[in-house]
Motif scaffolding. Structure first.
Motif, PDB file in Angstrom:
ATOM      1  N   TYR A 182       0.834  -1.210   0.000  1.00 34.32           N
ATOM      2  CA  TYR A 182       0.000   0.000   0.000  1.00 34.32           C
ATOM      3  C   TYR A 182       0.864   1.254   0.000  1.00 34.32           C
ATOM      4  N   GLU A 183       1.954   1.227   0.731  1.00 36.70           N
ATOM      5  CA  GLU A 183       2.814   2.404   0.809  1.00 36.70           C
ATOM      6  C   GLU A 183       3.560   2.645  -0.497  1.00 36.70           C
ATOM      7  N   VAL A 184       3.928   1.589  -1.186  1.00 36.23           N
ATOM      8  CA  VAL A 184       4.494   1.748  -2.537  1.00 36.23           C
ATOM      9  C   VAL A 184       3.460   2.405  -3.452  1.00 36.23           C
ATOM     10  N   ASN A 185       2.229   1.924  -3.354  1.00 37.49           N
ATOM     11  CA  ASN A 185       1.149   2.469  -4.163  1.00 37.49           C
ATOM     12  C   ASN A 185       0.940   3.958  -3.866  1.00 37.49           C
ATOM     13  N   LEU A 186       0.950   4.336  -2.596  1.00 34.96           N
ATOM     14  CA  LEU A 186       0.721   5.733  -2.222  1.00 34.96           C
ATOM     15  C   LEU A 186       1.894   6.618  -2.609  1.00 34.96           C
ATOM     16  N   ASP A 187       3.080   6.064  -2.628  1.00 32.64           N
ATOM     17  CA  ASP A 187       4.233   6.834  -3.090  1.00 32.64           C
ATOM     18  C   ASP A 187       4.094   7.166  -4.575  1.00 32.64           C
ATOM     19  N   ARG A 188       3.548   6.224  -5.326  1.00 36.01           N
ATOM     20  CA  ARG A 188       3.368   6.430  -6.768  1.00 36.01           C
ATOM     21  C   ARG A 188       2.080   7.184  -7.088  1.00 36.01           C
ATOM     22  N   ARG A 189       1.104   7.074  -6.207  1.00 34.81           N
ATOM     23  CA  ARG A 189      -0.204   7.687  -6.455  1.00 34.81           C
ATOM     24  C   ARG A 189      -0.691   8.322  -5.153  1.00 34.81           C
ATOM     25  N   PRO A 190      -0.175   9.507  -4.825  1.00 29.88           N
ATOM     26  CA  PRO A 190      -0.486  10.122  -3.527  1.00 29.88           C
ATOM     27  C   PRO A 190      -1.979  10.372  -3.335  1.00 29.88           C
ATOM     28  N   ASN A 191      -2.413  10.212  -2.089  1.00 25.58           N
ATOM     29  CA  ASN A 191      -3.763  10.596  -1.669  1.00 25.58           C
ATOM     30  C   ASN A 191      -4.885   9.826  -2.357  1.00 25.58           C
ATOM     31  N   ARG A 192      -4.618   8.586  -2.747  1.00 21.97           N
ATOM     32  CA  ARG A 192      -5.715   7.759  -3.226  1.00 21.97           C
ATOM     33  C   ARG A 192      -6.538   7.277  -2.031  1.00 21.97           C
ATOM     34  N   PHE A 193      -7.838   7.463  -2.089  1.00 25.72           N
ATOM     35  CA  PHE A 193      -8.746   7.106  -0.996  1.00 25.72           C
ATOM     36  C   PHE A 193      -8.543   5.663  -0.567  1.00 25.72           C
ATOM     37  N   ASN A 194      -8.650   4.719  -1.508  1.00 23.31           N
ATOM     38  CA  ASN A 194      -8.544   3.303  -1.153  1.00 23.31           C
ATOM     39  C   ASN A 194      -7.140   2.922  -0.710  1.00 23.31           C
ATOM     40  N   GLY A 195      -6.139   3.614  -1.242  1.00 28.87           N
ATOM     41  CA  GLY A 195      -4.776   3.345  -0.823  1.00 28.87           C
ATOM     42  C   GLY A 195      -4.547   3.728   0.626  1.00 28.87           C
ATOM     43  N   ILE A 196      -5.054   4.898   1.020  1.00 28.15           N
ATOM     44  CA  ILE A 196      -4.909   5.347   2.403  1.00 28.15           C
ATOM     45  C   ILE A 196      -5.700   4.437   3.352  1.00 28.15           C
ATOM     46  N   TYR A 197      -6.935   4.128   2.964  1.00 31.30           N
ATOM     47  CA  TYR A 197      -7.752   3.256   3.814  1.00 31.30           C
ATOM     48  C   TYR A 197      -7.110   1.877   3.960  1.00 31.30           C
ATOM     49  N   GLY A 198      -6.659   1.324   2.842  1.00 31.38           N
ATOM     50  CA  GLY A 198      -6.028   0.011   2.899  1.00 31.38           C
ATOM     51  C   GLY A 198      -4.799   0.011   3.787  1.00 31.38           C
ATOM     52  N   ALA A 199      -3.994   1.077   3.698  1.00 29.26           N
ATOM     53  CA  ALA A 199      -2.800   1.177   4.536  1.00 29.26           C
ATOM     54  C   ALA A 199      -3.184   1.241   6.014  1.00 29.26           C
ATOM     55  N   ALA A 200      -4.266   1.953   6.319  1.00 30.58           N
ATOM     56  CA  ALA A 200      -4.728   2.050   7.708  1.00 30.58           C
ATOM     57  C   ALA A 200      -5.135   0.684   8.246  1.00 30.58           C
ATOM     58  N   ILE A 201      -5.888  -0.064   7.440  1.00 28.56           N
ATOM     59  CA  ILE A 201      -6.341  -1.391   7.879  1.00 28.56           C
ATOM     60  C   ILE A 201      -5.156  -2.341   8.020  1.00 28.56           C
ATOM     61  N   ALA A 202      -4.235  -2.299   7.072  1.00 30.19           N
ATOM     62  CA  ALA A 202      -3.067  -3.181   7.136  1.00 30.19           C
ATOM     63  C   ALA A 202      -2.220  -2.856   8.363  1.00 30.19           C
ATOM     64  N   ALA A 203      -2.059  -1.562   8.639  1.00 31.14           N
ATOM     65  CA  ALA A 203      -1.284  -1.168   9.819  1.00 31.14           C
ATOM     66  C   ALA A 203      -1.978  -1.639  11.101  1.00 31.14           C
ATOM     67  N   LYS A 204      -3.273  -1.456  11.147  1.00 25.72           N
ATOM     68  CA  LYS A 204      -4.050  -1.885  12.321  1.00 25.72           C
ATOM     69  C   LYS A 204      -3.916  -3.393  12.540  1.00 25.72           C
ATOM     70  N   GLN A 205      -4.076  -4.175  11.478  1.00 30.09           N
ATOM     71  CA  GLN A 205      -4.028  -5.634  11.608  1.00 30.09           C
ATOM     72  C   GLN A 205      -2.627  -6.139  11.933  1.00 30.09           C
ATOM     73  N   SER A 206      -1.612  -5.368  11.564  1.00 28.69           N
ATOM     74  CA  SER A 206      -0.237  -5.778  11.880  1.00 28.69           C
ATOM     75  C   SER A 206       0.219  -5.244  13.235  1.00 28.69           C
ATOM     76  N   GLY A 207      -0.699  -4.542  13.938  1.00 29.82           N
ATOM     77  CA  GLY A 207      -0.392  -4.060  15.281  1.00 29.82           C
ATOM     78  C   GLY A 207       0.346  -2.740  15.333  1.00 29.82           C
ATOM     79  N   ASN A 208       0.483  -2.078  14.199  1.00 28.66           N
ATOM     80  CA  ASN A 208       1.178  -0.790  14.151  1.00 28.66           C
ATOM     81  C   ASN A 208       0.150   0.325  14.307  1.00 28.66           C
ATOM     82  N   MET A 209      -0.241   0.594  15.551  1.00 29.13           N
ATOM     83  CA  MET A 209      -1.314   1.534  15.810  1.00 29.13           C
ATOM     84  C   MET A 209      -0.918   2.975  15.477  1.00 29.13           C
ATOM     85  N   GLU A 210       0.373   3.246  15.555  1.00 25.77           N
ATOM     86  CA  GLU A 210       0.831   4.593  15.211  1.00 25.77           C
ATOM     87  C   GLU A 210       0.571   4.891  13.733  1.00 25.77           C
ATOM     88  N   LYS A 211       0.922   3.939  12.893  1.00 23.10           N
ATOM     89  CA  LYS A 211       0.665   4.136  11.460  1.00 23.10           C
ATOM     90  C   LYS A 211      -0.822   4.064  11.137  1.00 23.10           C
TER      91      LYS A 211
END
Length: 560
Positions: free
Chosen positions: A497-526
């Motif tokens: 997701y972060e590679v995607n956002l680097d190439r395509r900044p501020n995509r709605f689904n990219g940001i949301y997906g990164a949030a969910i992935a961070a949450k599920q991996s226990g990275n609450m800060e991200k």
């Protein structure tokens, strides 16, 4: 300067700009076979298209019209540019550069390759002009564009574009102090670049030439326009931002000039600016269409709508995005029925469905039908919609239907290969690889699915987007991340997701997906960072997207 829709229409009515060109309006009978465009110029607003002073116009009497024609040409107002050059031909049939102007008006180097009829017209124009008296510089201009039209039956489009760029380079080296020579060389150089060259060497060279010129001539439409095209790449987009914010003011009466800044805004995820400039573009295009063919819709309006829908979706504004689609479906007549209209007509419904993950809607998509738009001429554009249908059918577990869509995609790829359109064939190949990946996932072949999806993402990373599109229907990087998340690999998904956002900044689904992935991996800060980013992205929108509610709930619980 910006106009509201009502102001533009009033200006178009009251200040309708028409140029009377000819003392003798009877066309030269020797030119009738060329199908030259004639008629009064239809320019809405007050006729502001920037400042141009072209040294090779043929006479003082036609200089004003010639400079206007060049200004129109520089903002890709091709129809009116040709009409303006033809006015000069009808007034002064011995003006060799006016024939060059028409040949340039039908050469759309950054768009689709010209049809055979256009190429035949170009050959005839050059042949006539070469027989007329001309200056050395005029001959150089004609020889240059003549190299593009020469031997078109046996030499491919890219080779001829390279030949034209080489001729313009030689002319530029001899006339480096001439602004127009430099501008047309930069355009030829940019047009000759190939999408697979990720060094962007030609784009960078063209941009450098143009940036130096822009310091001296900050109101020149071509300089600003071609800087944007030179930097219309994720890696270069920041270099074009200041120019993007200037171009619309330089040529406020050009629908294309109003639209072009959004190429840079889209690359940088500046959605509000993209929306504003495309609304202005669409308004200007409506004004022009009403002067040409009341009730019809011009391709520049449709083109702006495609970028509007993309930007609205990234801000979570489904309401306005779907309003654009309903508006598009109301169109009875469009002109000209070309690749831009075909692209947008296929892309809008596809985006609306898959960006919202409305897979049932995606599975039942149908191509919009417009009079004069022959879909068999546009295999790449058709592939966009069938790609979305394939994804939709996979997610609703209709595997047989998904396989049928995959077979269609393969037929489109073959058609494009047969047409020797390598770029578009490769775009469809990426879609094919993606659908194969998700079909393997449905079959439980997880490792094969990930491998295929990684291949699709790698293929996409090595190509550039076509200028007609604001972006992929769904980025392969994002779909790879979605797949990894579905396979309970949240840390790897977050990286994708972060590679995607680097190439395509501020995509709605990219940001949301990164949030969910961070949450599920226990990275609450991200997770907090990305959920906050999602709310910031959508803060000025009343939206029913469930992702926004989820973000608010997460942050509320975190505070508690």
């Amino acid at each position: 300067m910006k106009y509201s829709k009502s102001a533009l229409l009033i200006l178009g009515t009251i200040l309708f700009f028409s140029i009377s060109s000819c003392k003798n309006n009877t066309p030269n009978p020797n030119l009738t076979s060329l199908n030259l465009l004639r008629g009064e110029l239809q320019l809405c607003g007050n006729g502001q298209f920037g400042d141009v002073n072209f040294s090779e116009s043929c006479s003082y009497e036609t200089r004003e019209t010639f400079n206007l024609a060049i200004s129109l040409l520089h903002s890709f107002e091709y129809i009116e540019a040709e009409k303006a050059f033809v006015k000069i031909i009808d007034k002064d049939p011995d003006c060799a550069m006016a024939y060059w102007g028409v040949a340039m008006s039908i050469y759309h180097g950054l768009w689709a390759p010209p049809t055979n009829s256009v190429l035949e017209k170009g050959v005839k124009l050059i042949a006539i002009a070469q027989k007329l008296p001309k200056s050395k510089k005029a001959k150089q201009y004609l020889d240059a564009i003549g190299s593009f039209y020469k031997n078109w039956e046996s030499v491919d489009n890219q080779t001829r574009k390279l030949a034209y760029a080489q001729k313009m380079k030689e002319m530029y080296e001899e006339n480096s102090e001439d602004t127009e020579v430099a501008v047309f060389y930069a355009l030829a150089l940019r047009a000759s670049a190939i999408a697979s060259d990720k060094t962007y060497s030609k784009q960078r060279e063209a941009g450098k030439i143009l940036e130096d010129l822009f310091k001296k001539e900050p109101n020149h439409p071509g300089i600003a326009h071609y800087i944007i095209h030179s930097y219309d790449y994720q890696e270069l987009a920041k270099l074009g931002l200041s120019t993007a914010r200037r171009y619309a003011d330089i040529a406020p009466n050009s629908a294309h000039a109003q639209h072009m800044p959004s190429h840079i805004f889209t690359r940088l995820g500046l959605w509000d600016e993209s929306i504003d400039t495309n609304l202005n573009s669409a308004e200007s295009a409506v004004c022009y269409a009403e002067s040409i063919s009341p009730g019809a819709h011009w391709d520049e309006e449709v083109h702006a709508m495609g970028y509007l829908v993309y930007a609205y979706l990234q801000t979570g504004n489904n309401k306005l995005a779907y309003e654009q689609y309903e508006y598009l479906k109301s169109f009875k007549e469009i002109f000209p029925p070309n690749f831009k209209i075909a692209y947008t007509a296929a892309a809008i419904p596809a985006r609306l469905a898959v960006e919202n993950k409305n897979w049932k809607e995606a599975a039942h998509l149908e191509l919009p039908q417009f009079a004069g738009l022959e879909w068999q001429q546009f295999p790449w554009q058709k592939a966009l919609l069938h790609y979305a249908k394939a994804l939709g059918n996979i997610h609703v577990n209709n595997i047989e239907a998904a396989q049928n869509e995959l077979d269609l995609l393969r037929s489109f790829e073959k058609e494009l290969i047969d047409l020797k359109d390598a770029y578009k064939a490769n775009q469809v190949a990426i879609q094919i690889k993606t659908i194969e990946a998700w079909l393997q996932l449905k079959k439980g072949n997880n490792d094969e699915a990930i491998s295929l999806m990684i291949t699709a993402a790698d293929m996409e990373s090595l190509t550039s987007k076509h200028p007609v599109t604001p972006g992929e229907i769904l980025p392969a990087d994002e779909l790879l991340a979605d797949m990894l998340l579905a396979l309970n690999k949240p840390q790897k998904a977050l990286t994708a997701y972060e590679v995607n956002l680097d190439r395509r900044p501020n995509r709605f689904n990219g940001i949301y997906g990164a949030a969910i992935a961070a949450k599920q991996s226990g990275n609450m800060e991200k997770a907090t960072l990305y959920f906050e980013s999602l709310l910031a992205l959508t803060e000025n929108v009343v939206s029913d997207r469930p992702e926004i509610k989820e973000a608010k709930d997460f942050l509320k619980k975190k505070i508690i």
